[in-house]
Write an enzyme that holds these catalytic residues in place. Structure first.
Site, PDB file in Angstrom:
ATOM      1  N   GLY A 160      -5.643   1.023  -4.639  1.00 31.95           N
ATOM      2  CA  GLY A 160      -6.460   0.066  -5.379  1.00 31.95           C
ATOM      3  C   GLY A 160      -6.557   0.418  -6.847  1.00 31.95           C
ATOM      4  N   ARG A 161      -6.809   1.694  -7.124  1.00 32.97           N
ATOM      5  CA  ARG A 161      -6.936   2.138  -8.513  1.00 32.97           C
ATOM      6  C   ARG A 161      -5.609   1.990  -9.261  1.00 32.97           C
ATOM      7  NH1 ARG A 161      -8.722   7.864  -7.223  1.00 32.97           N
ATOM      8  NH2 ARG A 161      -8.185   7.210  -5.112  1.00 32.97           N
ATOM      9  N   TYR A 168     -11.915  -9.148  -2.266  1.00 31.60           N
ATOM     10  CA  TYR A 168     -11.372  -8.812  -0.958  1.00 31.60           C
ATOM     11  C   TYR A 168     -11.037 -10.060  -0.143  1.00 31.60           C
ATOM     12  CZ  TYR A 168     -12.378  -3.878  -1.659  1.00 31.60           C
ATOM     13  OH  TYR A 168     -12.374  -2.589  -2.140  1.00 31.60           O
ATOM     14  N   HIS A 183       0.854  -1.202   0.000  1.00 34.80           N
ATOM     15  CA  HIS A 183       0.000   0.000   0.000  1.00 34.80           C
ATOM     16  C   HIS A 183       0.889   1.251   0.000  1.00 34.80           C
ATOM     17  CE1 HIS A 183      -4.234  -0.813   0.009  1.00 34.80           C
ATOM     18  NE2 HIS A 183      -4.546   0.292   0.663  1.00 34.80           N
TER      19      HIS A 183
END
Length: 351
Positions: free
Chosen positions: A206-207, A242, A199
């Site tokens: 995410g994009r 997820y 992250h």
């Protein structure tokens, strides 16, 4: 997570079958995609709209495909009122850059940071961190109905460790895509899940991960992905997305990480993306074989001239005006052509 732990993945028959099917479609794409250039452009336009809309909705946007289509048709306005609109505009720019330039863009940390900068171009609240690795922890959290954090779902890499982990990930990915010890689809799957585990950015991970997935697939020769939305497939399977992520992510620090949940989800999603495009191509071919001679003549004239009026069609074909009108209406209805203007000023063009 040390990337050498990828050796713990057991290639099941299901994995092999999925990769084989995807590769067979990749090899047959030139033949399958042998349709009119204007129709291919339309397929790419539809896929791009679906990708932008789905990827931003996965992160909480409420814009529909139709609203996204209208919005990206007016990107020249450069001013977007809501955060949803700002995110869509940035994503649209990002996809255009990747589709048009992926051949000349190598995977690197600077490249990934540049993509993040493009993504956040219009996001007013994100200017302070665009194109930079995170400065504060950004663990994946659960919230209540009022937006209050009620618990940590997953602990991401710390800001201090992020540059080292990203360098390791990028170096490993480039090396293994070149060496071919691992199938490229597996390398891309590993890259995506580890990227999301790190992250690296304060927001937009995410994009960016989904754009990078498409970028790496294009670089690996899966050129058909520009014409079918992977993001739309993921949105439709969001709970599985997820779940598979968490199952693999929570095991990455173990001696034998459990790669299987994520890799299986990833390969099944690529298969669905491929299946969706196959259906569209078959539909396109069916439309062409079922087109009356007059409709085909209209399409041929439009390809030669770019635009045409019904009066010009009458002169070229010597057909009755009412007959031509029916063919034009049918072509417009099936998205083969588009009508421009009204009344006596009406003219037609390819989409």
């Amino acid at each position: 997570m040390r990337m050498k732990k990828t050796e713990s993945l057991m290639l099941t028959k299901e994995f092999v079958n999925l990769m084989t099917e995807i590769d067979e479609f990749k090899g047959a794409w030139l033949a399958l995609g042998n349709i009119a250039p204007d129709r291919l452009l339309q397929l790419r336009k539809v896929a791009t709209i679906e990708s932008i809309a789905s990827s931003t909705r996965i992160e909480g946007s409420l814009l529909t495909d139709r609203q996204v289509e209208k919005l990206i048709g007016n990107l020249q306005i450069q001013k977007f009122e809501t955060r949803d609109e700002q995110e869509v505009a940035g994503y649209a720019d990002l996809m255009s850059i990747v589709f048009d330039n992926y051949n000349d863009m190598p995977l690197s940390e600077n490249f990934i940071k540049q993509l993040h900068g493009y993504l956040m171009t219009y996001s007013e609240k994100d200017q302070w961190h665009k194109g930079q690795y995170k400065k504060f922890p950004n663990h994946v959290v659960a919230t209540d109905g009022f937006g209050q954090v009620i618990g940590i779902v997953f602990e991401t890499t710390t800001p201090l460790e992020t540059p080292v982990k990203m360098q390791e990930l990028v170096d490993w990915t480039v090396e293994n895509l070149n060496k071919r010890d691992w199938h490229p689809l597996l390398v891309i799957a590993f890259f995506t899940v580890v990227f999301l585990t790190i992250h690296p950015f304060q927001d937009g991970n995410g994009r960016i991960s989904r754009v990078l997935t498409t970028f790496l697939l294009l670089k690996a020769g899966y050129h058909y992905v520009a014409y079918s939305s992977l993001e739309a497939v993921i949105e439709q399977r969001k709970p599985d997305y997820y779940w598979s992520l968490r199952q693999t992510q929570t095991s990455l620090n173990q001696d034998e990480p459990n790669w299987s949940p994520w890799v299986l989800f990833f390969l099944k999603s690529l298969k669905q993306q491929k299946d969706n495009l196959e259906i569209k191509i078959k539909r396109e071919r069916l439309l062409l074989t079922q087109l009356p001679n007059m409709s085909q003549t209209i399409l041929d004239l439009l390809r030669e001239n770019g635009r045409i009026t019904i009066k010009e069609l009458q002169i070229s074909t010597q057909y009755n005006r009412n007959t031509l009108q029916k063919h034009l209406e049918s072509l417009v209805k099936t998205n083969q052509i588009q009508q421009n203007g009204q009344g006596k000023g009406t003219w037609y063009s390819l989409i």
